[in-house]
Design a protein around this motif. Structure first.
Motif, PDB file in Angstrom:
ATOM      1  N   ILE A  59     -33.416  -5.436 153.656  1.00  0.00           N
ATOM      2  CA  ILE A  59     -34.350  -5.403 154.786  1.00  0.00           C
ATOM      3  C   ILE A  59     -33.604  -5.678 156.096  1.00  0.00           C
ATOM      4  O   ILE A  59     -33.841  -5.030 157.123  1.00  0.00           O
ATOM      5  CB  ILE A  59     -35.479  -6.432 154.596  1.00  0.00           C
ATOM      6  CG1 ILE A  59     -36.298  -6.112 153.346  1.00  0.00           C
ATOM      7  CG2 ILE A  59     -36.382  -6.475 155.829  1.00  0.00           C
ATOM      8  CD1 ILE A  59     -37.324  -7.179 153.009  1.00  0.00           C
ATOM      9  N   SER A  60     -32.671  -6.642 156.054  1.00  0.00           N
ATOM     10  CA  SER A  60     -31.942  -7.014 157.274  1.00  0.00           C
ATOM     11  C   SER A  60     -31.002  -5.910 157.749  1.00  0.00           C
ATOM     12  O   SER A  60     -30.682  -5.818 158.939  1.00  0.00           O
ATOM     13  CB  SER A  60     -31.132  -8.297 157.034  1.00  0.00           C
ATOM     14  OG  SER A  60     -30.038  -8.058 156.158  1.00  0.00           O
ATOM     15  N   MET A  61     -30.549  -5.043 156.830  1.00  0.00           N
ATOM     16  CA  MET A  61     -29.617  -3.972 157.184  1.00  0.00           C
ATOM     17  C   MET A  61     -30.321  -2.668 157.528  1.00  0.00           C
ATOM     18  O   MET A  61     -29.680  -1.676 157.882  1.00  0.00           O
ATOM     19  CB  MET A  61     -28.637  -3.749 156.025  1.00  0.00           C
ATOM     20  CG  MET A  61     -27.736  -4.952 155.747  1.00  0.00           C
ATOM     21  SD  MET A  61     -26.626  -4.699 154.337  1.00  0.00           S
ATOM     22  CE  MET A  61     -25.546  -3.421 154.992  1.00  0.00           C
ATOM     23  N   ASN A  62     -31.641  -2.681 157.438  1.00  0.00           N
ATOM     24  CA  ASN A  62     -32.414  -1.491 157.774  1.00  0.00           C
ATOM     25  C   ASN A  62     -32.298  -1.205 159.268  1.00  0.00           C
ATOM     26  O   ASN A  62     -32.250  -2.122 160.087  1.00  0.00           O
ATOM     27  CB  ASN A  62     -33.882  -1.718 157.395  1.00  0.00           C
ATOM     28  CG  ASN A  62     -34.660  -0.416 157.325  1.00  0.00           C
ATOM     29  OD1 ASN A  62     -34.570   0.407 158.214  1.00  0.00           O
ATOM     30  ND2 ASN A  62     -35.415  -0.244 156.246  1.00  0.00           N
ATOM     31  N   GLU A  63     -32.230   0.057 159.629  1.00  0.00           N
ATOM     32  CA  GLU A  63     -32.112   0.433 161.043  1.00  0.00           C
ATOM     33  C   GLU A  63     -33.314  -0.057 161.845  1.00  0.00           C
ATOM     34  O   GLU A  63     -33.178  -0.450 163.002  1.00  0.00           O
ATOM     35  CB  GLU A  63     -31.981   1.953 161.177  1.00  0.00           C
ATOM     36  CG  GLU A  63     -30.641   2.493 160.672  1.00  0.00           C
ATOM     37  CD  GLU A  63     -30.498   3.970 160.926  1.00  0.00           C
ATOM     38  OE1 GLU A  63     -31.381   4.553 161.594  1.00  0.00           O
ATOM     39  OE2 GLU A  63     -29.489   4.548 160.474  1.00  0.00           O
TER      40      GLU A  63
ATOM     41  N   ASP B 246     -37.777  -4.302 162.672  1.00  0.00           N
ATOM     42  CA  ASP B 246     -39.087  -4.938 162.828  1.00  0.00           C
ATOM     43  C   ASP B 246     -39.494  -5.730 161.588  1.00  0.00           C
ATOM     44  O   ASP B 246     -40.033  -6.843 161.689  1.00  0.00           O
ATOM     45  CB  ASP B 246     -40.157  -3.885 163.131  1.00  0.00           C
ATOM     46  CG  ASP B 246     -39.986  -3.285 164.521  1.00  0.00           C
ATOM     47  OD1 ASP B 246     -39.259  -3.903 165.331  1.00  0.00           O
ATOM     48  OD2 ASP B 246     -40.557  -2.211 164.778  1.00  0.00           O
ATOM     49  N   ASP B 247     -39.204  -5.159 160.403  1.00  0.00           N
ATOM     50  CA  ASP B 247     -39.581  -5.838 159.158  1.00  0.00           C
ATOM     51  C   ASP B 247     -38.811  -7.147 158.985  1.00  0.00           C
ATOM     52  O   ASP B 247     -39.386  -8.174 158.604  1.00  0.00           O
ATOM     53  CB  ASP B 247     -39.329  -4.923 157.954  1.00  0.00           C
ATOM     54  CG  ASP B 247     -40.301  -3.753 157.895  1.00  0.00           C
ATOM     55  OD1 ASP B 247     -41.383  -3.870 158.502  1.00  0.00           O
ATOM     56  OD2 ASP B 247     -39.974  -2.730 157.260  1.00  0.00           O
ATOM     57  N   TYR B 248     -37.494  -7.103 159.294  1.00  0.00           N
ATOM     58  CA  TYR B 248     -36.705  -8.325 159.121  1.00  0.00           C
ATOM     59  C   TYR B 248     -37.057  -9.352 160.201  1.00  0.00           C
ATOM     60  O   TYR B 248     -37.019 -10.557 159.944  1.00  0.00           O
ATOM     61  CB  TYR B 248     -35.207  -8.043 159.165  1.00  0.00           C
ATOM     62  CG  TYR B 248     -34.393  -9.252 158.728  1.00  0.00           C
ATOM     63  CD1 TYR B 248     -34.396  -9.665 157.402  1.00  0.00           C
ATOM     64  CD2 TYR B 248     -33.681 -10.014 159.656  1.00  0.00           C
ATOM     65  CE1 TYR B 248     -33.696 -10.795 156.997  1.00  0.00           C
ATOM     66  CE2 TYR B 248     -32.973 -11.143 159.269  1.00  0.00           C
ATOM     67  CZ  TYR B 248     -32.984 -11.530 157.932  1.00  0.00           C
ATOM     68  OH  TYR B 248     -32.298 -12.651 157.540  1.00  0.00           O
ATOM     69  N   GLU B 249     -37.414  -8.863 161.386  1.00  0.00           N
ATOM     70  CA  GLU B 249     -37.826  -9.778 162.450  1.00  0.00           C
ATOM     71  C   GLU B 249     -39.071 -10.548 162.030  1.00  0.00           C
ATOM     72  O   GLU B 249     -39.172 -11.762 162.268  1.00  0.00           O
ATOM     73  CB  GLU B 249     -38.094  -8.998 163.733  1.00  0.00           C
ATOM     74  CG  GLU B 249     -38.376  -9.899 164.928  1.00  0.00           C
ATOM     75  CD  GLU B 249     -38.455  -9.125 166.226  1.00  0.00           C
ATOM     76  OE1 GLU B 249     -38.878  -9.728 167.235  1.00  0.00           O
ATOM     77  OE2 GLU B 249     -38.110  -7.934 166.232  1.00  0.00           O
ATOM     78  N   LYS B 250     -40.014  -9.871 161.374  1.00  0.00           N
ATOM     79  CA  LYS B 250     -41.217 -10.541 160.866  1.00  0.00           C
ATOM     80  C   LYS B 250     -40.843 -11.535 159.768  1.00  0.00           C
ATOM     81  O   LYS B 250     -41.384 -12.653 159.709  1.00  0.00           O
ATOM     82  CB  LYS B 250     -42.200  -9.505 160.324  1.00  0.00           C
ATOM     83  CG  LYS B 250     -42.794  -8.597 161.395  1.00  0.00           C
ATOM     84  CD  LYS B 250     -43.684  -7.540 160.764  1.00  0.00           C
ATOM     85  CE  LYS B 250     -44.233  -6.589 161.831  1.00  0.00           C
ATOM     86  NZ  LYS B 250     -45.059  -5.500 161.221  1.00  0.00           N
TER      87      LYS B 250
ATOM     88  N   SER C 151     -26.292 -11.714 174.174  1.00  0.00           N
ATOM     89  CA  SER C 151     -27.567 -11.200 173.682  1.00  0.00           C
ATOM     90  C   SER C 151     -28.619 -12.302 173.793  1.00  0.00           C
ATOM     91  O   SER C 151     -29.008 -12.919 172.798  1.00  0.00           O
ATOM     92  CB  SER C 151     -27.427 -10.736 172.221  1.00  0.00           C
ATOM     93  OG  SER C 151     -28.620 -10.164 171.750  1.00  0.00           O
ATOM     94  N   GLU C 152     -29.066 -12.554 175.030  1.00  0.00           N
ATOM     95  CA  GLU C 152     -29.979 -13.660 175.293  1.00  0.00           C
ATOM     96  C   GLU C 152     -31.422 -13.368 174.870  1.00  0.00           C
ATOM     97  O   GLU C 152     -32.200 -14.290 174.641  1.00  0.00           O
ATOM     98  CB  GLU C 152     -29.952 -14.007 176.785  1.00  0.00           C
ATOM     99  CG  GLU C 152     -28.589 -14.447 177.297  1.00  0.00           C
ATOM    100  CD  GLU C 152     -28.598 -14.717 178.783  1.00  0.00           C
ATOM    101  OE1 GLU C 152     -29.517 -15.434 179.254  1.00  0.00           O
ATOM    102  OE2 GLU C 152     -27.714 -14.206 179.490  1.00  0.00           O
ATOM    103  N   ASP C 153     -31.754 -12.092 174.787  1.00  0.00           N
ATOM    104  CA  ASP C 153     -33.139 -11.716 174.477  1.00  0.00           C
ATOM    105  C   ASP C 153     -33.343 -11.255 173.044  1.00  0.00           C
ATOM    106  O   ASP C 153     -34.456 -11.289 172.519  1.00  0.00           O
ATOM    107  CB  ASP C 153     -33.601 -10.596 175.428  1.00  0.00           C
ATOM    108  CG  ASP C 153     -33.532 -11.026 176.884  1.00  0.00           C
ATOM    109  OD1 ASP C 153     -33.920 -12.175 177.178  1.00  0.00           O
ATOM    110  OD2 ASP C 153     -33.076 -10.226 177.714  1.00  0.00           O
ATOM    111  N   GLN C 154     -32.273 -10.815 172.409  1.00  0.00           N
ATOM    112  CA  GLN C 154     -32.356 -10.285 171.050  1.00  0.00           C
ATOM    113  C   GLN C 154     -31.378 -11.021 170.138  1.00  0.00           C
ATOM    114  O   GLN C 154     -30.184 -11.089 170.443  1.00  0.00           O
ATOM    115  CB  GLN C 154     -32.035  -8.784 171.043  1.00  0.00           C
ATOM    116  CG  GLN C 154     -32.098  -8.122 169.681  1.00  0.00           C
ATOM    117  CD  GLN C 154     -33.509  -8.075 169.105  1.00  0.00           C
ATOM    118  OE1 GLN C 154     -34.450  -7.717 169.799  1.00  0.00           O
ATOM    119  NE2 GLN C 154     -33.652  -8.432 167.839  1.00  0.00           N
ATOM    120  N   MET C 155     -31.860 -11.573 169.050  1.00  0.00           N
ATOM    121  CA  MET C 155     -30.972 -12.272 168.125  1.00  0.00           C
ATOM    122  C   MET C 155     -30.004 -11.310 167.451  1.00  0.00           C
ATOM    123  O   MET C 155     -30.325 -10.127 167.256  1.00  0.00           O
ATOM    124  CB  MET C 155     -31.791 -13.010 167.060  1.00  0.00           C
ATOM    125  CG  MET C 155     -32.499 -14.248 167.555  1.00  0.00           C
ATOM    126  SD  MET C 155     -33.312 -15.139 166.190  1.00  0.00           S
ATOM    127  CE  MET C 155     -33.670 -16.693 166.994  1.00  0.00           C
TER     128      MET C 155
END
Length: 284
Positions: A37-41, A44-48, A82-86
């Motif tokens: 899931i984390s390596m998916n392009e 959104d799913d991994y962020e959730k 990357s202050e806004d995106q992990m």
């Protein structure tokens, strides 16, 4: 004739072994699914997933040492670039400079607080990325992980920061040049005064010793009312690092050389200038 008791012992041993094997396979399968899931392009799913279970992944770094290699790729942090995106640790390592030996990080209350800290000055100047650990559990998780892909984690708020470009001859000459000044301004508030290699615009910074808690962790532990014995044992020493190229430090050096006996006025000047800059509020 087989003893019933022995048969039961063998049965339970076999069952226990089967449970262990199943547990390992289930854990491995769970990690594979999460990593997928984390390596998916589409992140959104991994962020959730991270919003719901991120703290548990970090807790795993503290409690499950056997699975550090599986937990590391799942971690997300903000960074100075990357202050806004992990970003993941894999992304950090991929962005590292060829000569970079460490994964740099700083713990703070927020991204803005971390970015305004003087500890970052030279690293930002050199375009070295720094992980911003803004969750109280982050620092403990990283310290337990120790390294990632053979790159050690390095807290930039601690003394003797290694930026990979240290010139021993120049450093020794600078130490000798400012030794009198360092000895004079030491006082009884800090363990030592040293030449800093991570400042560009600030005259000085107060760093923690190599061993023990960082200043940020001390504040957290103090708020948790940790017992006095543990707190005093883990409390790091304080080291004042000065910027030898800053006008204030240069003026202090000159004053120290030309008026070494005027201790009272010089002490007042040093205290007011240095400590006022250390406590100067920074924009969030």
């Amino acid at each position: 004739m087989t003893c019933p008791l022995m048969s039961r012992v063998k049965f339970f041993k076999k069952a226990e072994l089967s449970v262990r094997i199943m547990r390992k396979r289930l854990v491995r399968k769970a990690f594979d699914v999460i990593l997928g899931i984390s390596m998916n392009e589409n992140l959104d799913d991994y962020e959730k997933f991270w919003q719901s279970f991120g703290k548990h992944i970090k807790l795993g770094c503290i409690e499950d040492k056997q699975n550090h290699k599986r937990l590391g790729p799942l971690l997300w942090f903000f960074s100075s670039q990357s202050e806004d995106q992990m970003i993941s640790l894999d992304e950090y390592v991929e962005n590292m400079k060829p000569e970079q030996k460490h994964i740099y990080y700083i713990a703070a209350d927020s991204v803005s607080s971390a970015m305004n800290a003087p500890f970052l000055e030279k690293l930002l100047e050199k375009d070295l990325e720094v992980l911003l650990l803004v969750d109280p559990i982050d620092e403990i998780a990283v310290q337990n992980l120790k390294n990632y892909k053979e790159k050690d984690f390095n807290d930039i708020s601690k003394e003797d920061l290694d930026l990979g470009d240290k010139n021993e001859e120049k450093a020794e000459a600078m130490k000798k040049e400012f030794s009198q000044t360092c000895d004079w301004i030491k006082g009884d508030k800090v363990a030592s005064v040293q030449i800093s290699n991570q400042l560009s615009s600030s005259p000085c910074i107060l760093v923690s010793g190599k061993f023990g808690w960082s200043a940020y962790m001390e504040r957290l532990m103090k708020a948790q009312q940790v017992d006095t014995t543990t707190f005093n044992f883990m409390k790091g020493r304080r080291v004042l690092e000065i910027n030898p190229d800053h006008p204030i430090i240069r003026s202090l050096k000159a004053a120290c050389i030309h008026s070494p006996d005027d201790q009272e006025s010089l002490q007042a000047m040093v205290t007011s200038r240095l400590w006022s800059r250390l406590s100067e509020p920074r924009n969030s």
